[in-house]
Design a protein around this motif. Structure first.
Motif, PDB file in Angstrom:
ATOM      1  N   SER A 147      10.995  62.544 -19.564  1.00 18.68           N
ATOM      2  CA  SER A 147      11.759  63.549 -20.310  1.00 18.68           C
ATOM      3  C   SER A 147      12.303  62.917 -21.590  1.00 18.68           C
ATOM      4  O   SER A 147      12.473  61.695 -21.670  1.00 18.68           O
ATOM      5  CB  SER A 147      12.917  64.080 -19.472  1.00 18.68           C
ATOM      6  OG  SER A 147      13.879  63.074 -19.332  1.00 18.68           O
ATOM      7  N   THR A 202       8.725  65.033 -22.632  1.00 17.26           N
ATOM      8  CA  THR A 202       8.938  66.465 -22.406  1.00 17.26           C
ATOM      9  C   THR A 202      10.382  66.875 -22.701  1.00 17.26           C
ATOM     10  O   THR A 202      11.274  66.030 -22.761  1.00 17.26           O
ATOM     11  CB  THR A 202       8.637  66.834 -20.936  1.00 17.26           C
ATOM     12  OG1 THR A 202       9.605  66.180 -20.099  1.00 17.26           O
ATOM     13  CG2 THR A 202       7.247  66.398 -20.533  1.00 17.26           C
ATOM     14  N   ASP A 203      10.571  68.191 -22.873  1.00 23.79           N
ATOM     15  CA  ASP A 203      11.908  68.779 -22.915  1.00 23.79           C
ATOM     16  C   ASP A 203      12.773  68.214 -24.042  1.00 23.79           C
ATOM     17  O   ASP A 203      13.817  67.596 -23.805  1.00 23.79           O
ATOM     18  CB  ASP A 203      12.595  68.615 -21.543  1.00 23.79           C
ATOM     19  CG  ASP A 203      11.747  69.209 -20.427  1.00 23.79           C
ATOM     20  OD1 ASP A 203      11.467  70.419 -20.488  1.00 23.79           O
ATOM     21  OD2 ASP A 203      11.282  68.456 -19.542  1.00 23.79           O
ATOM     22  N   TYR A 204      12.315  68.463 -25.239  1.00 21.39           N
ATOM     23  CA  TYR A 204      13.009  68.015 -26.451  1.00 21.39           C
ATOM     24  C   TYR A 204      14.188  68.945 -26.781  1.00 21.39           C
ATOM     25  O   TYR A 204      14.196  70.118 -26.376  1.00 21.39           O
ATOM     26  CB  TYR A 204      12.038  68.058 -27.628  1.00 21.39           C
ATOM     27  CG  TYR A 204      11.004  66.954 -27.657  1.00 21.39           C
ATOM     28  CD1 TYR A 204      11.121  65.882 -28.537  1.00 21.39           C
ATOM     29  CD2 TYR A 204       9.885  67.000 -26.826  1.00 21.39           C
ATOM     30  CE1 TYR A 204      10.156  64.884 -28.590  1.00 21.39           C
ATOM     31  CE2 TYR A 204       8.914  66.008 -26.868  1.00 21.39           C
ATOM     32  CZ  TYR A 204       9.054  64.945 -27.761  1.00 21.39           C
ATOM     33  OH  TYR A 204       8.101  63.962 -27.819  1.00 21.39           O
ATOM     34  N   LYS A 255      16.199  71.673 -28.579  1.00 26.27           N
ATOM     35  CA  LYS A 255      15.622  72.851 -29.220  1.00 26.27           C
ATOM     36  C   LYS A 255      15.722  72.771 -30.737  1.00 26.27           C
ATOM     37  O   LYS A 255      14.883  73.329 -31.444  1.00 26.27           O
ATOM     38  CB  LYS A 255      16.279  74.131 -28.695  1.00 26.27           C
ATOM     39  CG  LYS A 255      17.745  74.314 -29.069  1.00 26.27           C
ATOM     40  CD  LYS A 255      18.269  75.666 -28.569  1.00 26.27           C
ATOM     41  CE  LYS A 255      19.751  75.800 -28.911  1.00 26.27           C
ATOM     42  NZ  LYS A 255      20.310  77.090 -28.496  1.00 26.27           N
ATOM     43  N   ASN A 313      14.770  75.945 -22.054  1.00 25.25           N
ATOM     44  CA  ASN A 313      15.033  75.507 -20.682  1.00 25.25           C
ATOM     45  C   ASN A 313      16.362  76.058 -20.183  1.00 25.25           C
ATOM     46  O   ASN A 313      17.199  76.518 -20.971  1.00 25.25           O
ATOM     47  CB  ASN A 313      15.055  73.973 -20.606  1.00 25.25           C
ATOM     48  CG  ASN A 313      13.653  73.392 -20.700  1.00 25.25           C
ATOM     49  OD1 ASN A 313      12.689  74.006 -20.238  1.00 25.25           O
ATOM     50  ND2 ASN A 313      13.544  72.212 -21.303  1.00 25.25           N
ATOM     51  N   ASP A 358      18.881  74.585 -19.226  1.00 24.25           N
ATOM     52  CA  ASP A 358      20.058  73.855 -19.725  1.00 24.25           C
ATOM     53  C   ASP A 358      20.575  74.410 -21.052  1.00 24.25           C
ATOM     54  O   ASP A 358      21.651  74.032 -21.524  1.00 24.25           O
ATOM     55  CB  ASP A 358      19.770  72.347 -19.828  1.00 24.25           C
ATOM     56  CG  ASP A 358      18.661  72.023 -20.840  1.00 24.25           C
ATOM     57  OD1 ASP A 358      18.336  72.894 -21.680  1.00 24.25           O
ATOM     58  OD2 ASP A 358      18.124  70.908 -20.785  1.00 24.25           O
ATOM     59  N   THR A 379      17.569  72.295 -24.399  1.00 27.39           N
ATOM     60  CA  THR A 379      16.222  71.739 -24.599  1.00 27.39           C
ATOM     61  C   THR A 379      15.173  72.830 -24.418  1.00 27.39           C
ATOM     62  O   THR A 379      15.464  73.899 -23.866  1.00 27.39           O
ATOM     63  CB  THR A 379      15.925  70.591 -23.604  1.00 27.39           C
ATOM     64  OG1 THR A 379      15.962  71.125 -22.276  1.00 27.39           O
ATOM     65  CG2 THR A 379      16.937  69.455 -23.739  1.00 27.39           C
ATOM     66  N   ALA A 406      10.855  73.611 -23.412  1.00 21.26           N
ATOM     67  CA  ALA A 406       9.752  73.117 -22.584  1.00 21.26           C
ATOM     68  C   ALA A 406       8.592  72.658 -23.456  1.00 21.26           C
ATOM     69  O   ALA A 406       7.523  73.248 -23.470  1.00 21.26           O
ATOM     70  CB  ALA A 406       9.312  74.193 -21.599  1.00 21.26           C
ATOM     71  N   SER A 434       3.597  72.976 -25.710  1.00 25.31           N
ATOM     72  CA  SER A 434       4.795  73.571 -25.120  1.00 25.31           C
ATOM     73  C   SER A 434       4.439  74.769 -24.270  1.00 25.31           C
ATOM     74  O   SER A 434       3.372  75.355 -24.425  1.00 25.31           O
ATOM     75  CB  SER A 434       5.792  74.008 -26.200  1.00 25.31           C
ATOM     76  OG  SER A 434       5.341  75.152 -26.892  1.00 25.31           O
TER      77      SER A 434
END
Lengths: 469, 469
Positions: free
Chosen positions: A312, A360-362, A364, A374, A376, A379, A381, A397
């Protein structure tokens, strides 16, 4: 003329021993030993050349002297007898019975046998594919392109030719080239002095595409699995070894697919294409391994047979911060929120994981509007694939399929909702989870050949100030 | 989600009888018979849909009612049991055990089951590939593209990505689009008032390519056999059914190849691609044969299995003059020197020969500078392939390999020799007889589908005034 290609002579050498054949190709080297001459002829059908033996007695003085007087680069058509030569370095040779000069070469031929700099060869783009290096590069490029088509077609993906000229500014992914038929010396204007785009070919401003993704999504929502493979453009004033103004991209887009499955396809595709190239271009790969990058084949074999790392963004930042704390110097200091630079990407993939790595999961803020938010809330996907020696080779993505969230992102970023109406329609009428990625084709070719400059994997590269040939 | 594609259900139906599977796709039609419901689900993996049976008792009232209330276009994920149904029109059906609504569809969904005009569907390019017609067209397009790659790759041709942005005006083949990063509202000028191109991205004026041929020749002179397959552009203000501003072309180029061999390859390629499409898209071809062009399959089979006609331009003119004398009316009267128009091309291929026809050896005045001058001094070694219903689909020629003749043609036509220096170099350094041709990919797709408008075979067509989506 019923000629046999040199590739076929090598492939069928046992059946052709003693056969009369005609070959046609270009002189790579020529030696006159007075009564015997030797020509290395290449016809482009394979990496290897064919050794042709000229015998003064067999050909006669006049024909022999004419043949050995030819310069490197000359085009010859040669009839002769094929012979197996198990005791020589090359497995076959052609004993010439008749040599016809199809086209002589001038003595100032720039592609002499001596080693020339790649910088010089870039000024000779129309001739450089006659060198070993570029013959190897451009065959690998061709075979790699086919491997990618084959991979997707065999899995039922539909190839979509998304448009090159576009009225959309895509994702704001980069500077765009304008496409116009207006006369720049005499631009039509409205009363307020602004450009009268209604007079342009399409009745509005248009640009060269930076990505076919948004349009590929149109087709993923009917065919399920689709891919593009076409040219894309960036008008960026960056003179680096990794950037060109015109380059080719592969952009698969898959319905009912999440980020994990997206990475699975990306990994499988890279492994497939690497293996296909190694299987189908053994001589070229040996050449690269010997002359360009000594660890190449070992590295590629390792990549094709082991799992890629997946980490991640959060964890990647921790790894980089630890490295930083441990004394590793980065030009761009590491902290959460940072858009990873090539130095960070290479640290992760070359030093930490030592193999291709998905991050993964940078956050936003550093990714495009269409990436799926995501849970959270901070971030998205996204998954970028980093490879040793290159850095980012794939950006992918899961796409935002929830209409309300997509619309609020468009609003948040101050984008024009009308321009994305059709894109939102895909969520209005049977939207579904879906994902995709983009592979920069030249970066892939660089990766499998070890060539470190994008100018040397494009037939006729376009960069700032360069649009020759 | 571990789903099975509908194509796999049909392919493996005998092994899957009674198996529990998950499918995901879009509702094409839905019927509620109170205690039973029927959904036709399509996931794009094949032309056919899957019949899904909803059973009120098995699903329960709530789930059943939710499922049957879905609109056409909705995305569903359905778990169920596959059953062979040899006594029904469709060979299999899925008995639903669980229906999950992945994405509903709004009631104003424009792609209702009723038949809609192609004109209307052109305004819905992001959705039209959900109709039977366009699903068939774009799958055939994809399969045809792959067939062409396969044909060339299996014969050892090297795929070359010739540049899209070019500083050359090619052969003067047509109007070009300008590519620029200059601000049209504020064009930089030299002291004399003319445009200061040195300020543009490439430091000079650049355009979108109209053909990759000249650059492909660079690579044919090293690899022997090469091909391009990429987008090309014409900024022509022609609003016809056969012209688009952006279209894809295939341009093979072959060293040591004359005009006869060039036609052999073109004919073999067309037959290969037609056969490949018919073999790999049987459902789509049945659809076209039933709904678009009733004689299509018979005609294509005939073409794929019989020799193409070959006629010289001289003889073609005689045939047309005889027709004219016999009362056939042509808009453009026939006489030697005429550039054949679509009406003439179609007369030859549809009425006279009734099959694909190569017309060869055209007057040099109506053909490009690079075509090889015949010994008669008045014609060139060109060969156009005409097909019924379309007219010209392929334009090819043997190229002028003699430097002196090429240079005098360039001079004669007032072209800039400096711009063609590299092209002439190919004749200076080991030139050889060579030939090639260009296939308009969209015309080929039109030909094999029976679709009569190029706008309906391009994912997002670009024509005068149209660059939407």
């Amino acid at each position: 003329m019923n000629r046999t290609k040199i590739a076929a002579l090598y492939a069928d050498k046992d059946q052709l021993d003693g056969a009369s054949v005609t070959v046609a190709g270009w002189v790579r080297s020529i030696r006159d030993m007075k009564n015997f001459g030797f020509v290395t002829l290449n016809d482009g059908s394979c990496f290897r050349g064919l050794q042709v033996v000229l015998n003064r007695e067999a050909l006669g003085d006049e024909a022999y002297d004419q043949a050995v007087s030819q310069s490197v680069g000359a085009a010859l058509v040669i009839d002769g007898t094929l012979a197996l030569t198990p005791d020589r370095p090359q497995p076959i040779e052609l004993q010439a019975a008749h040599v016809s000069v199809e086209g002589p070469s001038a003595p100032d031929y720039p592609m002499q046998k001596k080693r020339q700099s790649r910088e010089f060869l870039r000024t000779q783009q129309h001739l450089r594919s006659r060198t070993n290096l570029f013959r190897a590069v451009f065959r690998v490029r061709s075979v790699a392109a086919y491997a990618i088509h084959k991979f997707f077609q065999e899995r039922g993906f539909v190839y979509v030719n998304t448009p090159i000229i576009t009225a959309s500014d895509a994702e704001g992914a980069g500077e765009m080239f304008r496409v116009t038929t207006l006369d720049l010396a005499n631009v039509p204007r409205l009363e307020d002095g602004s450009v009268d785009w209604s007079k342009d070919f399409f009745g509005k401003p248009t640009n060269l595409t930076v990505s076919g993704q948004l349009q590929a999504e149109n087709f993923a929502m009917s065919f399920g699995d689709v891919y593009t493979f076409g040219p894309t453009f960036r008008a960026e004033d960056s003179n680096t070894r990794r950037h060109a103004a015109e380059f080719w991209m592969i952009e698969p887009e898959m319905a009912f697919c999440d980020l994990e499955q997206d990475m699975d396809v990306a990994e499988e595709m890279l492994k497939y294409a690497i293996t296909y190239v190694m299987d189908h271009c053994p001589d070229e790969m040996d050449f690269f391994n010997k002359w360009v990058d000594k660890g190449l084949k070992e590295r590629l074999t390792h990549v094709a047979t082991s799992d890629f790392a997946r980490v991640s963004y959060d964890d990647a930042i921790k790894i980089l911060e630890e490295a930083q704390d441990g004394g590793t110097k980065f030009e761009y200091p590491v902290s959460w929120g940072l858009d990873l630079q090539t130095e960070h990407e290479r640290y992760l993939t070359e030093h930490h994981f030592n193999k291709p790595t998905f991050v993964t999961d940078y956050p936003k803020e550093i990714k495009a509007f269409y990436m799926r938010l995501n849970d959270d809330g901070r971030t998205v996907a996204a998954a970028d694939c980093l490879v040793p020696g290159i850095g980012e080779i794939i950006g992918g993505s899961q796409r935002e399929e929830r209409l309300d969230i997509l619309e609020s992102r468009i609003h948040e970023l101050g984008m024009d909702p009308e321009q994305y109406r059709y894109y939102c329609d895909l969520r209005r009428y049977g939207g579904c989870r879906h994902a995709g990625f983009g592979l920069g084709f030249e970066r892939f070719v660089m990766y499998v050949t070890g060539i470190d400059n994008i100018r040397d994997v494009l037939p006729h590269p376009r960069t700032v100030g360069n649009a020759d040939f």
